[in-house]
Design a protein around this motif. Structure first.
Motif, PDB file in Angstrom:
ATOM      1  N   PRO A 144       1.008  -1.148   0.111  1.00  0.00           N
ATOM      2  CA  PRO A 144       0.122   0.044  -0.125  1.00  0.00           C
ATOM      3  C   PRO A 144       0.839   1.169  -0.066  1.00  0.00           C
ATOM      4  N   PRO A 145       0.436   2.574  -0.316  1.00  0.00           N
ATOM      5  CA  PRO A 145      -1.093   2.472  -0.786  1.00  0.00           C
ATOM      6  C   PRO A 145      -1.185   2.101  -2.389  1.00  0.00           C
ATOM      7  N   PHE A 146      -2.560   1.607  -2.609  1.00  0.00           N
ATOM      8  CA  PHE A 146      -2.924   1.009  -3.797  1.00  0.00           C
ATOM      9  C   PHE A 146      -3.566   2.133  -4.650  1.00  0.00           C
ATOM     10  N   VAL A 147      -3.121   2.349  -6.029  1.00  0.00           N
ATOM     11  CA  VAL A 147      -3.543   3.187  -7.033  1.00  0.00           C
ATOM     12  C   VAL A 147      -4.468   2.797  -7.946  1.00  0.00           C
ATOM     13  N   LEU A 148      -5.814   2.853  -8.028  1.00  0.00           N
ATOM     14  CA  LEU A 148      -6.685   2.232  -8.971  1.00  0.00           C
ATOM     15  C   LEU A 148      -7.076   3.389  -9.926  1.00  0.00           C
ATOM     16  N   LYS A 149      -6.962   3.148 -11.530  1.00  0.00           N
ATOM     17  CA  LYS A 149      -7.195   4.136 -12.346  1.00  0.00           C
ATOM     18  C   LYS A 149      -8.137   3.548 -13.429  1.00  0.00           C
ATOM     19  N   ALA A 150      -9.348   4.362 -13.556  1.00  0.00           N
ATOM     20  CA  ALA A 150     -10.412   3.924 -14.690  1.00  0.00           C
ATOM     21  C   ALA A 150      -9.621   4.123 -15.693  1.00  0.00           C
ATOM     22  N   LYS A 157     -12.906  11.956 -11.651  1.00  0.00           N
ATOM     23  CA  LYS A 157     -13.024  10.920 -10.482  1.00  0.00           C
ATOM     24  C   LYS A 157     -12.445   9.642 -10.395  1.00  0.00           C
ATOM     25  N   GLY A 158     -11.887   9.260 -11.671  1.00  0.00           N
ATOM     26  CA  GLY A 158     -11.330   8.042 -11.800  1.00  0.00           C
ATOM     27  C   GLY A 158     -10.406   7.311 -11.455  1.00  0.00           C
ATOM     28  N   VAL A 159      -9.648   8.235 -10.603  1.00  0.00           N
ATOM     29  CA  VAL A 159      -8.272   7.518  -9.811  1.00  0.00           C
ATOM     30  C   VAL A 159      -8.498   7.588  -8.291  1.00  0.00           C
ATOM     31  N   LEU A 160      -8.238   6.183  -7.642  1.00  0.00           N
ATOM     32  CA  LEU A 160      -8.576   6.237  -6.113  1.00  0.00           C
ATOM     33  C   LEU A 160      -7.061   5.680  -5.710  1.00  0.00           C
ATOM     34  N   VAL A 188      -6.561   0.071 -14.468  1.00  0.00           N
ATOM     35  CA  VAL A 188      -5.051  -0.047 -14.241  1.00  0.00           C
ATOM     36  C   VAL A 188      -4.860   0.014 -12.843  1.00  0.00           C
ATOM     37  N   ILE A 189      -3.987  -0.863 -12.504  1.00  0.00           N
ATOM     38  CA  ILE A 189      -3.585  -0.904 -11.011  1.00  0.00           C
ATOM     39  C   ILE A 189      -2.161  -0.494 -11.128  1.00  0.00           C
ATOM     40  N   GLU A 190      -1.669   0.685 -10.478  1.00  0.00           N
ATOM     41  CA  GLU A 190      -0.344   1.270 -10.620  1.00  0.00           C
ATOM     42  C   GLU A 190       0.420   1.237  -9.220  1.00  0.00           C
ATOM     43  N   GLN A 191       1.746   1.225  -9.606  1.00  0.00           N
ATOM     44  CA  GLN A 191       2.624   1.470  -8.189  1.00  0.00           C
ATOM     45  C   GLN A 191       2.525   2.915  -7.814  1.00  0.00           C
TER      46      GLN A 191
END
Length: 423
Positions: A144-150, A157-160, A188-191
């Motif tokens: 963590p932390p985990f980065v999730l991108k639409a 709003k698509g980046v968590l 996309v799951i990103e570092q």
């Protein structure tokens, strides 16, 4: 010539303000525009995504140059629409083809592009509904932390960014289950990268480029960069931590291979490239591309660019871009954005704005505003951008903050701590 700017935000008001200064600009139209753009040219009630309506306006008003402000019409292919129409194809459009706009419109496309051309960015994997279980398992192997991108456009709003693996897994299920509609059909799951972010802009004809002034924007709603992400609460230019050495790395490792990649792939790209960067240690990495100017960064970048924006734009089409070196104002610039109460959540429109006549020593760029009779009312989440010059950015910010207190409307809010991380 007659010029059309597509869009209705602070970015477009700033572009209109800048283009109106050019002796090459005859009539200036903004579609649909706002209360501020009406001070620079003629607003026209046309949706930038309604391409046939844009065509009618262009032909009716004998438009000789089109500048596309927001990303959506570019991603939808407005440049291609002009290229494929015999009545329009001779008219220059500042903005990339739909293929070029995929650098912003698809996170997976952008990541694959960076990987192909050796452009430094965070490690990543992409997942769809069919590979959901693989994605859930992949998250358990990451720190963590985990980065999730639409993958697609999700209105900012698509980046968590999430701290707990179970929360990240739940959000991955939600996103692939349609949380952001088609935009999150791929995730996309990103570092996660730890460092300080900044924005670099280049103007390119697809082969040559010129680098505009560097800037930094502040996206969180709360003081000290807390709370929800917004479209941007303000911006500063230049930046004390971006020195000649860092910019040399940005140009050699990121800008040059990006433009070379565009040329190698044969992508038609005449317009702005926004490089969302992060400095990790002493090295720059790409967080994201945008296929247009940022907002509110435009409101500090263009005021610090002394070139004729119309001449710069036309140079993308006549082979003269390499002869238009960017000239920077030596002063710093700082923009403070006034937003509606409740933003970035639900907010009310139609609040009467007063105090604009009390502003001293600042430029006011309208974003979410509209004319209502003899007055001006709020018409969006981000309402006004106040830009000031100064010998230093704290001096510029002080002027913008002072003027922010002079403007009034119900629910007004702004951050007074911009630049806190630069001192």
């Amino acid at each position: 010539m007659n010029i059309l700017i597509l869009g209705s935000g602070g970015r477009e008001h700033c572009m209109a303000w800048k283009m109106r200064q050019s002796p090459l600009c005859h009539e200036l139209y903004i579609a649909p525009g706002n209360a501020g753009t009406a001070l620079e040219g003629i607003n026209w009630a046309v949706d930038p995504n309604d391409f046939p309506a844009v065509k009618n306006l262009v032909l009716e008003k004998n438009i000789g140059l089109v500048l596309v402000g927001p990303e959506e019409p570019l991603v939808r292919g407005i440049e291609d629409f002009f290229q494929q129409d015999t009545e329009l194809q001779h008219i220059p459009v500042v903005g990339p083809s739909a293929e070029g706009a995929r650098l912003e419109g698809s996170k997976a496309f952008a990541k694959a592009f960076m990987q192909e051309f050796g452009i430094p960015t965070a490690g990543y994997r992409e997942f769809t509904a069919e590979t959901l279980e693989d994605g859930l398992a992949y998250l358990t192997t990451q720190q963590p932390p985990f980065v999730l991108k639409a993958d697609g456009l999700a209105a900012g709003k698509g980046v968590l960014i999430l701290d707990a693996v179970d929360e990240a897994q739940a959000e991955l299920r939600s996103m692939l289950g349609g949380k952001f509609g088609a935009a999150s059909s791929t995730v996309v799951i990103e570092q996660f990268l730890s460092g300080i972010e900044f924005s670099v802009f280049a103007l390119t004809d697809g082969h040559n480029y010129q680098i505009l002034p560097v800037a930094k924007d502040y996206k969180r709603i709360g003081e000290g960069d807390t709370g929800l992400n917004t479209g941007g609460m303000g911006a500063i230019s230049p930046l004390p931590f971006v020195d000649a050495d860092l910019m040399a790395k940005v140009e050699e490792r990121i800008i040059k291979p990006t433009i070379q990649g565009i040329a190698t792939r044969g992508i038609r790209y005449r317009g702005f490239v926004f490089f969302g960067l992060i400095k990790v240690g002493n090295d720059p990495l790409v967080i994201e591309y945008n296929c247009r100017m940022g907002d509110p960064e435009t409101e500090v970048v263009l005021p610090r660019t002394t070139n004729d924006l119309v001449a710069l734009s036309m140079s993308l089409f006549d082979g003269q871009l390499s002869h238009h070196a960017i000239q920077e104002d030596h002063r710093a610039a700082a923009t403070v954005v006034l937003v509606s109460g409740g933003y970035p959540g639900d907010y009310e429109k139609g609040q009467a704005i007063s105090g604009l006549d009390l502003v001293e020593g600042s430029l006011i760029f309208h974003a979410g505003s509209k004319q209502a009779g003899a007055g001006i009312v709020t018409n969006g989440g981000r309402v006004l951008a106040i830009t000031s010059y100064g010998a230093t950015f704290p001096e510029a910010l002080n002027t913008s903050n002072q003027n922010a207190t002079r403007i009034e409307y119900e629910g007004k809010y702004f951050r007074s701590d911009l630049g806190f991380d630069l001192k």
